[in-house]
Design a protein around this motif. Structure first.
Motif, short mmCIF file in Angstrom:
data_model
loop_
_atom_site.label_atom_id
_atom_site.label_comp_id
_atom_site.label_asym_id
_atom_site.label_seq_id
_atom_site.Cartn_x
_atom_site.Cartn_y
_atom_site.Cartn_z
N LYS A 181 119.78 79.88 -17.26
CA LYS A 181 118.82 79.50 -16.21
C LYS A 181 118.10 80.72 -15.64
CE LYS A 181 117.30 76.07 -13.51
NZ LYS A 181 118.18 75.43 -12.49
N LEU A 182 118.81 81.81 -15.44
CA LEU A 182 118.23 83.00 -14.80
C LEU A 182 117.82 84.09 -15.79
CD1 LEU A 182 120.63 83.37 -11.72
CD2 LEU A 182 118.45 82.13 -11.87
N LYS A 183 118.10 83.86 -17.09
CA LYS A 183 117.75 84.85 -18.12
C LYS A 183 118.36 86.22 -17.81
CE LYS A 183 113.32 82.48 -18.88
NZ LYS A 183 111.85 82.61 -18.86
N LEU A 184 119.65 86.21 -17.49
CA LEU A 184 120.31 87.44 -17.08
C LEU A 184 120.33 88.50 -18.17
CD1 LEU A 184 123.36 86.20 -14.98
CD2 LEU A 184 121.05 86.77 -14.22
N SER A 185 120.49 88.08 -19.42
CA SER A 185 120.53 89.05 -20.52
C SER A 185 119.20 89.78 -20.63
CB SER A 185 120.84 88.34 -21.84
OG SER A 185 122.12 87.73 -21.80
N LYS A 186 118.11 89.09 -20.45
CA LYS A 186 116.78 89.69 -20.51
C LYS A 186 116.61 90.77 -19.45
CE LYS A 186 111.85 88.53 -20.11
NZ LYS A 186 110.87 87.43 -19.93
N HIS A 187 117.18 90.55 -18.28
CA HIS A 187 117.04 91.48 -17.18
C HIS A 187 118.19 92.48 -17.08
CE1 HIS A 187 113.65 89.13 -15.79
NE2 HIS A 187 114.39 88.04 -15.75
N GLY A 188 119.12 92.42 -18.04
CA GLY A 188 120.25 93.33 -18.01
C GLY A 188 121.17 93.12 -16.83
N MET A 189 121.33 91.87 -16.41
CA MET A 189 122.08 91.58 -15.19
C MET A 189 123.31 90.71 -15.43
SD MET A 189 120.74 93.18 -12.70
CE MET A 189 121.49 92.32 -11.34
N VAL A 190 123.83 90.71 -16.65
CA VAL A 190 125.05 89.95 -16.93
C VAL A 190 126.25 90.72 -16.38
CG1 VAL A 190 126.52 88.96 -18.72
CG2 VAL A 190 124.04 88.96 -19.02
N PRO A 191 127.02 90.15 -15.48
CA PRO A 191 128.17 90.85 -14.91
C PRO A 191 129.24 91.15 -15.96
CG PRO A 191 127.54 88.98 -13.54
CD PRO A 191 126.78 88.84 -14.83
#
Length: 214
Positions: free
Chosen positions: A109-119
């Motif tokens: 939903k938030l595209k965390l991988s794209k933004h480098g934000m996966v905890p």
């Protein structure tokens, strides 16, 4: 500080938000609304979190996963008896499965991988530490528009007009830094400086601290 005063305070400034809790996300959204891409707001993040976009992962209500009596059986408790210990142990794969299910929704939903934000930690750890909060609607859209800049950094410092990150050549211009570091705020503020004199300037020398503790 009312809304109009806050808007005038940040208007036309390069603002940096230090911290990634709910308060930091909300402040960053407000600053990006005021200054847009002309003066993007920078969010300095030490640890990414599983901030949820809503409470319905893949259309399934989260309270059905975690906020019920059955979910309590999946967690080990202090002083638990043999039966509760066995139940929590047997159900541990299901507990991890729930965590992966919610993580997959948030990442998608938030595209965390794209933004480098996966905890680096699991959603279960986030939930157990009571750190889960909702991300403002459109937060990552603002990132893609360039109104918000996300910068992960373990260590950073200040120069006259910039924030300097350890191991990074280019500093980030900042006219205003807002510390959204959540609890123990007075401790974190005073320990920005090594000098006891400057620590006293911030915290005060008696019970009436210059900056109130949260």
């Amino acid at each position: 500080m009312d809304s109009a005063t806050a808007t005038n305070f940040v208007k036309g400034k390069y603002v940096a938000i230090v911290g990634f809790p709910k308060s930091g996300l909300d402040i960053a959204m407000e600053c990006s609304t005021v200054n847009r891409v002309e003066r993007p707001c920078t969010v300095v993040i030490r640890t990414p979190h599983w901030n949820v976009p809503d409470y319905f992962p893949w259309g399934f209500p989260m309270d059905k996963l975690y906020l019920n009596r059955f979910s309590e059986l999946m967690v080990h408790k202090p002083g638990e008896g043999l039966l509760l210990y066995l139940m929590a142990t047997i159900l541990s794969p299901l507990r991890r499965g729930f965590s992966k299910f919610v993580e997959s929704h948030i990442k998608h939903k938030l595209k965390l991988s794209k933004h480098g934000m996966v905890p680096d930690h699991s959603f279960l750890n986030e939930l157990s530490a009571c750190l889960v909060s909702t991300v403002p609607e459109g937060f990552y859209d603002r990132v893609e528009e360039g109104c918000l800049k996300l910068n992960k950094a373990k260590k950073f410092g200040f120069s006259k007009e910039c924030i300097v990150f350890e191991g990074r050549a280019e500093p980030i211009k900042s006219d205003l830094v807002i510390l959204a570091t959540d609890f123990k705020g007075i401790y974190k503020l005073t320990h920005i400086f090594e000098s006891p004199k400057y620590q006293e300037f911030i915290a005060g020398s008696n019970d009436s601290a210059a900056v109130p503790s949260k």
